[in-house]
Design a protein around this motif. Structure first.
Motif, short mmCIF file in Angstrom:
data_model
loop_
_atom_site.label_atom_id
_atom_site.label_comp_id
_atom_site.label_asym_id
_atom_site.label_seq_id
_atom_site.Cartn_x
_atom_site.Cartn_y
_atom_site.Cartn_z
N ALA A 142 0.83 -1.20 0.00
CA ALA A 142 0.00 0.00 0.00
C ALA A 142 0.86 1.26 0.00
CB ALA A 142 -0.93 -0.01 1.21
N TRP A 143 1.88 1.27 0.85
CA TRP A 143 2.76 2.45 0.89
C TRP A 143 3.52 2.62 -0.40
CZ3 TRP A 143 4.28 0.29 6.24
CH2 TRP A 143 3.45 0.84 7.23
N LEU A 144 4.03 1.53 -0.96
CA LEU A 144 4.79 1.62 -2.21
C LEU A 144 3.90 2.06 -3.37
CD1 LEU A 144 7.01 -1.55 -1.81
CD2 LEU A 144 7.85 0.81 -1.96
N SER A 145 2.65 1.63 -3.37
CA SER A 145 1.74 1.99 -4.46
C SER A 145 1.42 3.48 -4.47
CB SER A 145 0.44 1.18 -4.34
OG SER A 145 -0.32 1.59 -3.21
N GLN A 146 1.57 4.12 -3.32
CA GLN A 146 1.25 5.55 -3.21
C GLN A 146 2.47 6.44 -3.45
OE1 GLN A 146 -0.50 5.92 0.70
NE2 GLN A 146 -2.06 4.38 0.25
N ALA A 147 3.64 5.83 -3.58
CA ALA A 147 4.87 6.60 -3.78
C ALA A 147 5.20 6.67 -5.27
CB ALA A 147 6.04 5.96 -3.03
N PRO A 148 5.43 7.86 -5.81
CA PRO A 148 5.72 7.99 -7.25
C PRO A 148 7.11 7.49 -7.61
CG PRO A 148 5.91 10.12 -6.17
CD PRO A 148 5.38 9.17 -5.13
N PRO A 149 7.25 6.70 -8.68
CA PRO A 149 8.58 6.23 -9.13
C PRO A 149 9.25 7.32 -9.95
CG PRO A 149 6.87 5.33 -10.54
CD PRO A 149 6.16 6.15 -9.49
N THR A 150 9.83 8.30 -9.27
CA THR A 150 10.28 9.50 -9.96
C THR A 150 11.63 9.38 -10.65
OG1 THR A 150 11.13 10.29 -7.83
CG2 THR A 150 8.96 11.05 -8.49
N ILE A 151 12.63 8.77 -9.99
CA ILE A 151 13.98 8.83 -10.55
C ILE A 151 14.67 7.47 -10.54
CG2 ILE A 151 14.38 11.25 -10.00
CD1 ILE A 151 15.86 10.33 -7.49
N ARG A 152 13.93 6.39 -10.51
CA ARG A 152 14.56 5.07 -10.43
C ARG A 152 15.38 4.77 -11.68
NH1 ARG A 152 9.84 0.69 -10.12
NH2 ARG A 152 11.63 -0.65 -9.81
N PRO A 153 16.39 3.91 -11.62
CA PRO A 153 16.80 3.17 -10.43
C PRO A 153 17.85 3.92 -9.62
CG PRO A 153 17.98 2.33 -12.31
CD PRO A 153 17.10 3.43 -12.84
N ALA A 154 17.83 3.75 -8.31
CA ALA A 154 18.77 4.41 -7.43
C ALA A 154 19.98 3.51 -7.17
CB ALA A 154 18.10 4.75 -6.10
N LYS A 177 10.82 2.88 -3.54
CA LYS A 177 10.19 2.85 -4.85
C LYS A 177 11.22 3.06 -5.96
CE LYS A 177 6.28 2.47 -7.14
NZ LYS A 177 5.10 3.29 -6.81
N GLN A 178 12.38 3.60 -5.60
CA GLN A 178 13.43 3.89 -6.59
C GLN A 178 14.34 2.69 -6.86
OE1 GLN A 178 12.58 6.79 -7.69
NE2 GLN A 178 11.27 7.05 -5.89
N VAL A 179 14.08 1.56 -6.19
CA VAL A 179 14.94 0.38 -6.32
C VAL A 179 14.49 -0.48 -7.50
CG1 VAL A 179 15.72 -1.74 -5.20
CG2 VAL A 179 15.45 0.37 -3.86
N ASP A 180 15.42 -0.84 -8.36
CA ASP A 180 15.13 -1.73 -9.49
C ASP A 180 15.73 -3.10 -9.18
OD1 ASP A 180 14.83 -3.12 -11.82
OD2 ASP A 180 15.67 -1.57 -13.12
N PRO A 181 14.91 -4.08 -8.79
CA PRO A 181 15.44 -5.38 -8.39
C PRO A 181 16.11 -6.16 -9.51
CG PRO A 181 13.05 -5.46 -8.59
CD PRO A 181 13.44 -4.03 -8.73
N THR A 182 15.84 -5.79 -10.75
CA THR A 182 16.41 -6.55 -11.87
C THR A 182 17.90 -6.30 -12.05
OG1 THR A 182 15.90 -4.84 -13.52
CG2 THR A 182 14.19 -6.49 -13.05
N VAL A 183 18.42 -5.20 -11.50
CA VAL A 183 19.85 -4.89 -11.67
C VAL A 183 20.64 -5.07 -10.38
CG1 VAL A 183 19.37 -3.27 -13.53
CG2 VAL A 183 19.53 -2.42 -11.19
#
Length: 262
Positions: free
Chosen positions: A30-42, A64-70
């Motif tokens: 719920a918290w992650l869904s409300q956070a905008p993915p503005t500048i990912r990946p960090a 929300k800025q974390v990209d698990p694929t990398v």
């Protein structure tokens, strides 16, 4: 340097966050869904380490800025609250338990860090009592769940470092920061205001006490924000545990930020 098979339990589950995996998962989603993915990946994030009731929504802006694929390795740096340290310390455990799933410590990196002679070894009790690292374990697990079998963590307990030691550790860890497969999680709260914290600075020109606290925090944020040709750091969210209006009140401030390497 680790004790074979030692597991660190989620000692603060049930008091600082939900011990129920399903309930915790729903809260994080719920918290992650409300956070905008503005500048990912960090490449690195700053997020608070208080109870999720207070800072869960704020921390989501960072995760929300974390990209698990990398990401294949997550360094988690948390300050020591209970034991005096003049250096940094590593855990004796190999596995960190969370209500979502277990996180594996990267023993190869731990071995390399240990060989430098710059690290102490914390006891399992110290590790389990320290919330600054633990509060980031469920969020790390959630952010990385789509690749949960493909990454490991590197927890580091940070002591009260001198300026020279800060530079030494910074130089040591910088070689890991430049690797896009590594993510750094910096566990940090901001201003602790109130008589119980023995800090009651108040600039009346800012209005209410909580406005003065916010002004102070944002001055600190401005000092931390340093943009270069190849990287940029942005603060994404700010919150306070409560709004102080009298000398009897108290609050802790939280901020979420992310470092992006271009």
């Amino acid at each position: 340097m680790s004790e074979r098979g030692v597991c660190r339990e989620a000692s603060h589950a049930g008091s600082w966050y939900s011990a129920s995996g399903s309930q915790l998962n729903a809260q994080l989603e719920a918290w992650l869904s409300q956070a905008p993915p503005t500048i990912r990946p960090a490449r690195a994030i700053i997020a608070p380490h208080a109870g999720y009731t207070y800072c869960g929504a704020c921390a989501a802006h960072a995760y929300k800025q974390v990209d698990p694929t990398v990401i294949r390795r997550v360094f988690i740096l948390g300050p020591s609250h209970h034991v005096p340290l003049s250096r940094c310390a590593l855990s004796p455990a190999e596995i960190y338990r969370t209500p979502l799933y277990d996180l594996r410590i990267d023993q190869k990196v731990y071995s390399d860090l240990w060989k430098t002679g710059m690290f102490e070894r914390m006891s399992l009790q110290t590790d389990e009592e320290e919330h600054s690292i633990e509060m980031h374990l469920p969020y790390t697990a959630k952010a990385m769940e789509s690749c949960k079998d493909e990454f490991a963590i590197v927890p580091v307990l940070v002591g009260a470092l001198s300026e020279s030691k800060e530079q030494e550790y910074g130089k040591l860890l910088s070689k890991y920061l430049v690797d896009p497969g590594n993510l750094f999680v910096i566990s940090s709260d901001f201003c602790h205001w109130g008589q119980r914290f023995r800090y009651t600075y108040y600039d009346e020109t800012q209005g209410e006490i909580y406005r003065s606290i916010e002004h102070l925090d944002k001055m600190a944020v401005s000092e931390l924000r340093r943009n270069g040709a190849d990287m940029s750091f942005s603060f994404l969210n700010y919150a306070q545990s409560s709004q102080c209006r009298s000398w009897q009140d108290s609050s802790v401030s939280y901020a979420a930020g992310a470092l992006v390497v271009h």
